[in-house]
Design an enzyme around this catalytic site. Structure first.
Site, PDB file in Angstrom:
ATOM      1  N   SER A 376       0.837  -1.196   0.000  1.00 45.02           N
ATOM      2  CA  SER A 376       0.000   0.000   0.000  1.00 45.02           C
ATOM      3  C   SER A 376       0.875   1.250   0.000  1.00 45.02           C
ATOM      4  O   SER A 376       1.596   1.503   0.972  1.00 45.02           O
ATOM      5  CB  SER A 376      -0.929   0.002   1.220  1.00 45.02           C
ATOM      6  OG  SER A 376      -1.540   1.273   1.391  1.00 45.02           O
ATOM      7  N   GLU A 377       0.813   2.016  -1.052  1.00 45.28           N
ATOM      8  CA  GLU A 377       1.598   3.244  -1.130  1.00 45.28           C
ATOM      9  C   GLU A 377       1.171   4.228  -0.053  1.00 45.28           C
ATOM     10  O   GLU A 377       2.010   4.858   0.603  1.00 45.28           O
ATOM     11  CB  GLU A 377       1.428   3.876  -2.511  1.00 45.28           C
ATOM     12  CG  GLU A 377       2.198   5.171  -2.703  1.00 45.28           C
ATOM     13  CD  GLU A 377       1.859   5.866  -4.010  1.00 45.28           C
ATOM     14  OE1 GLU A 377       2.704   6.636  -4.503  1.00 45.28           O
ATOM     15  OE2 GLU A 377       0.742   5.644  -4.523  1.00 45.28           O
ATOM     16  N   TYR A 378      -0.133   4.357   0.149  1.00 47.12           N
ATOM     17  CA  TYR A 378      -0.636   5.309   1.143  1.00 47.12           C
ATOM     18  C   TYR A 378      -0.222   4.894   2.553  1.00 47.12           C
ATOM     19  O   TYR A 378       0.154   5.735   3.375  1.00 47.12           O
ATOM     20  CB  TYR A 378      -2.157   5.410   1.040  1.00 47.12           C
ATOM     21  CG  TYR A 378      -2.771   6.403   2.003  1.00 47.12           C
ATOM     22  CD1 TYR A 378      -2.556   7.766   1.841  1.00 47.12           C
ATOM     23  CD2 TYR A 378      -3.554   5.974   3.070  1.00 47.12           C
ATOM     24  CE1 TYR A 378      -3.107   8.686   2.729  1.00 47.12           C
ATOM     25  CE2 TYR A 378      -4.110   6.875   3.952  1.00 47.12           C
ATOM     26  CZ  TYR A 378      -3.890   8.232   3.776  1.00 47.12           C
ATOM     27  OH  TYR A 378      -4.430   9.142   4.654  1.00 47.12           O
ATOM     28  N   ILE A 403       4.216  -9.232  -1.147  1.00 43.23           N
ATOM     29  CA  ILE A 403       4.851 -10.472  -0.704  1.00 43.23           C
ATOM     30  C   ILE A 403       4.372 -11.672  -1.506  1.00 43.23           C
ATOM     31  O   ILE A 403       4.979 -12.755  -1.424  1.00 43.23           O
ATOM     32  CB  ILE A 403       4.626 -10.724   0.797  1.00 43.23           C
ATOM     33  CG1 ILE A 403       3.136 -10.889   1.111  1.00 43.23           C
ATOM     34  CG2 ILE A 403       5.248  -9.611   1.627  1.00 43.23           C
ATOM     35  CD1 ILE A 403       2.860 -11.375   2.518  1.00 43.23           C
ATOM     36  N   ALA A 424       4.369  -9.067   9.474  1.00 41.86           N
ATOM     37  CA  ALA A 424       3.026  -8.672   9.916  1.00 41.86           C
ATOM     38  C   ALA A 424       2.051  -8.545   8.757  1.00 41.86           C
ATOM     39  O   ALA A 424       0.869  -8.275   8.978  1.00 41.86           O
ATOM     40  CB  ALA A 424       3.106  -7.342  10.672  1.00 41.86           C
ATOM     41  N   SER A 467       0.777 -14.011  14.276  1.00 36.51           N
ATOM     42  CA  SER A 467      -0.365 -14.884  14.036  1.00 36.51           C
ATOM     43  C   SER A 467      -1.526 -14.464  14.935  1.00 36.51           C
ATOM     44  O   SER A 467      -1.469 -13.434  15.610  1.00 36.51           O
ATOM     45  CB  SER A 467       0.017 -16.339  14.285  1.00 36.51           C
ATOM     46  OG  SER A 467      -1.018 -17.207  13.836  1.00 36.51           O
ATOM     47  N   LYS A 470      -7.291 -16.988  16.002  1.00 36.81           N
ATOM     48  CA  LYS A 470      -8.226 -17.597  15.050  1.00 36.81           C
ATOM     49  C   LYS A 470      -7.593 -18.771  14.312  1.00 36.81           C
ATOM     50  O   LYS A 470      -8.290 -19.533  13.636  1.00 36.81           O
ATOM     51  CB  LYS A 470      -8.723 -16.541  14.065  1.00 36.81           C
ATOM     52  CG  LYS A 470      -9.593 -15.485  14.714  1.00 36.81           C
ATOM     53  CD  LYS A 470      -9.992 -14.406  13.728  1.00 36.81           C
ATOM     54  CE  LYS A 470     -10.934 -13.401  14.406  1.00 36.81           C
ATOM     55  NZ  LYS A 470     -10.319 -12.731  15.569  1.00 36.81           N
ATOM     56  N   VAL A 520     -13.474  -4.128  16.668  1.00 36.96           N
ATOM     57  CA  VAL A 520     -14.804  -3.790  17.169  1.00 36.96           C
ATOM     58  C   VAL A 520     -14.836  -2.422  17.856  1.00 36.96           C
ATOM     59  O   VAL A 520     -15.868  -1.730  17.821  1.00 36.96           O
ATOM     60  CB  VAL A 520     -15.287  -4.902  18.122  1.00 36.96           C
ATOM     61  CG1 VAL A 520     -14.501  -4.906  19.415  1.00 36.96           C
ATOM     62  CG2 VAL A 520     -16.763  -4.792  18.404  1.00 36.96           C
TER      63      VAL A 520
END
Length: 705
Positions: A376-378, A403, A424, A467, A470, A520
């Site tokens: 993501s450039e932004y 990646i 990450a 990780s 979940k 949330v």
């Protein structure tokens, strides 16, 4: 003596300043003429001088002019005789004295546009003092005791005329400034932009300021059509021509009245300064506006903070104890500094919530270089900007890289040769990954393999994989893809069990991160500001929670101590996050923190479990055993591994299925891989015959499809 260079510089500076000021229309032609004539660089000072001279001249003329207007009334009552010349001199002196007193009192440093009652009182006092001296001198010059009453009456009349004239001049300037734009443009701003009808809800003084601003600014895009005042403001009918239609609870009635007049409001503007309206009242107005299909704009928090008053809580800054009822994990920096200081490190997903916080905390330990990798450039722009502001000395390398592409990943490793890699980058939103299994596998499994393989190829010391809980006994694709990534990292780590120089591959597992994108808490905050309801998928759903800072501290602490103490390979580190928290309880706690009452002021609605979502999360998989850990606040888990050749071939097969877009096969292979460590017999069978794994009836290969 000024040199030609000095003169040239002064002329250039004057020209530049004049050009800037001229473009904004704030420098008069006369001030430019004076500046050019006398070579004064700060030409704007001449405007102040000219304005002061003009105002003083007008006041001088007002004092003298009103006296000469009184002469026809003075002569029949008072015999002036030979004192007319003296009287004229006294009048001119009185004018000069009045102007001097006004100057000394600081009145000329105030703008006519903002004339207030205090200015009027100060002006009246100074005018009265100067004229009292003047008329006392006139009475003394005439020398007739019988004329004292007439002199006093004429002096009072002179004061009234003079004060009125000077006030009219000032108020005229203000009236021109604040001439309502709507009377000229018919509800349309002077630049042709349609003005939005709004209802103001708040105290009278605040509403007055909004109305005055919208009426005086040509570019204002709002048109106040009604005001709703708190009961404390009393029976006010209108504010600057805008009708008061009742109290905040009368919003539906006010909207109905305005709709009949063809002026239905598009927005309710609320005064949210935590002083004049409580959080409960604001929530009630917001709910009514939502029911009417009207948007709400809340303004005024900054005023409450400026005045030192208790404003509504900032939910972004609430502590872990506030939200979760437990103490926050504390970072121990010694081990981290020993592993990070002076080393080049790489962070994948650096533009995300976890990756960005990783970069920020890593910068505090002074690595030789931090490589920020993201697609993501932004996201990269934002995190680079923040780090360069907070750590200007830190060496950063920005890599726009996906990646999923192994060639791009190897190219980054070739350029920077990182010692430690913090992985990450991931797709983490459960419903999105559930609906896009190929994309989830491509990033979370194949992308992880690309990064891990580059770590091995370029001899980095360690890779730390982020990780999630979940991944434990997963039911959805997001958790399953993260579990496969864990298993691949575990297999690589175990391959170096006999080689002390082999890279370490560590997995750090934690629960939901408060405040991260899509979590949330930001959703509840948005829903609270909108007046509710707060949406929860199920009354019994519960999660493990931690803050962003805690998550990153866990990653740094556990990985650094593992490198320092040479902990056993193949283990997964898990933060002790206490007891799981019910989402509905978290929602109620946030409502109460905001000063409201659950199910009274703000409702909670249940929407049903989303695809791939579990009712309960776990910290340890059914095939894992919890091991003792030397790291305080951290658990360790060990599970049955999948041999590297077999999980490598399985991921290669997944890559083929992803390339072919076979969603169903991708699901089957991914979920089957997560079940293998649970059964040693099943695992042994697949190890014995790898073809059985790929030719199983449970899924078909690409060739068979």
């Amino acid at each position: 003596m000024n040199t030609p260079a000095d003169d040239t510089g002064a002329v250039r500076a004057t020209a530049d300043l004049d050009a800037k000021v001229d473009r904004s229309g704030r420098l008069t032609r006369w001030s430019r003429l004076f500046a050019d004539t006398f070579g004064i660089v700060p030409a704007f000072m001449w405007r102040k001088v000219i304005r002061l001279a003009g105002v003083m001249t007008l006041d001088f003329v007002a004092v003298a002019g009103t006296f000469f207007l009184l002469l026809p009334f003075v002569q029949p009552r008072v015999t002036l005789g030979g004192v007319l010349d003296t009287l004229t001199l006294l009048t001119l002196s009185a004018s000069a004295l009045t102007v001097a007193l006004l100057y000394l009192s600081g009145l000329y440093r105030r703008s006519w546009r903002f004339t207030s009652l205090a200015d009027c009182i100060a002006m009246g006092f100074n005018i009265g003092f100067a004229l009292a001296i003047t008329w006392s001198a006139i009475w003394w010059s005439i020398g007739s005791p019988r004329s004292l009453g007439d002199i006093a009456l004429l002096g009072l009349l002179h004061f009234c005329l003079c004060f009125l004239t000077m006030q009219v001049m000032r108020l005229s300037r203000r009236a021109i400034r604040y001439l309502p734009i709507t009377n000229i443009t018919g509800g349309r701003a002077s630049d042709g932009i349609e003005r939005k009808n709004v209802i103001l809800v708040g105290p009278a003084n605040w509403a007055e300021s909004i109305i005055k601003f919208s009426n005086s600014e040509a570019g204002a895009a709002v048109n106040p059509v009604a005001v709703l005042l708190p009961e404390a403001d009393g029976p006010i009918v209108q504010i600057h021509g805008v009708q008061v239609l009742g109290f905040p609870e009368n919003l539906p009635t006010a909207v109905a009245i305005l709709e009949q007049r063809g002026r239905r409001p598009e927005t309710v503007v609320l005064c949210d300064d935590a002083v004049n309206m409580s959080a409960r009242e604001i929530a009630a107005v917001t709910g009514r506006a939502r029911d009417l299909g009207i948007s709400v704009s809340r303004v005024g928090d900054d005023w409450g903070q400026l005045l030192g008053r208790d404003t509504a809580p900032d939910l972004d800054k609430l502590s872990t104890a506030d939200l979760l009822g437990r103490r926050e994990f504390e970072l121990r920096e010694a081990a981290i500094s020993q592993q990070i200081a002076g080393e080049p490190v790489l962070v994948t997903g650096a533009g995300g919530t976890i990756g960005g916080e990783l970069v920020r905390q890593l910068a505090g330990f002074k690595p030789s270089k931090i490589v920020l990798l993201d697609h993501s450039e932004y996201g990269l722009y934002n995190i680079e900007k923040k780090i360069r502001e907070d750590f200007p000395e830190q060496n950063l390398a920005i890599e726009l890289c996906n990646i999923r592409n192994p060639i791009e990943v190897r190219r980054v490793f070739e350029r920077h040769r990182p010692a430690i890699v913090y992985h990450a980058a991931a797709l983490k939103h459960v419903p999105i990954v559930e609906g896009n299994p190929c994309a989830g596998v491509h990033t979370n499994v194949i992308g992880t393999k690309n990064v891990a393989d580059a770590v091995t190829e370029y001899s980095a010391r360690a890779m730390v994989q982020v990780s999630t809980d979940k991944a434990v006994n997963p039911v959805g694709m997001m958790g399953a893809t993260k579990r496969v990534g864990e298993l691949y990292a575990q297999s690589l780590d175990l391959c170096g069990i006999d080689d002390p120089d082999a890279p370490r591959f560590m997995t750090v597992r934690f629960g939901n991160v408060l405040g991260s994108s899509g979590s949330v808490v930001p959703l509840f905050k948005q829903q609270l500001l909108a007046g509710g309801p707060l949406t929860v998928t199920h009354p019994d759903i519960e999660r493990f929670f931690m803050t962003v800072a805690e998550a990153v501290q866990l990653i740094l602490e556990s990985s650094s101590r593992a490198l320092q103490q040479e902990t056993p390979r193949g283990r997964i580190m898990v933060l002790d996050m206490g007891e799981p928290v019910k989402i509905v309880d978290l929602a109620k706690r946030m409502i109460r923190i905001y000063g409201l009452e659950p199910d009274v002021d703000v409702a909670i609605s249940f929407t049903g479990l989303r695809p791939g979502e579990k009712l309960f999360e776990e910290l340890f998989d059914s095939c894992e055993e919890q091991d003792a850990s030397d790291i305080p606040g951290i658990f360790e888990a060990s599970s049955n591994p999948i041999p590297l050749p077999f999980i490598t071939r399985a991921i290669e097969q997944l890559s083929l299925e992803v390339e072919a877009g076979n969603d169903s096969n991708v699901r089957r292979i991914t979920h089957h891989l997560t079940t293998l460590p649970s059964s040693s017999e099943s695992l042994a069978g697949y190890v014995t015959s790898s073809d059985a794994f790929f030719r199983s009836r449970r899924f078909k290969s690409v060739e068979e499809a």
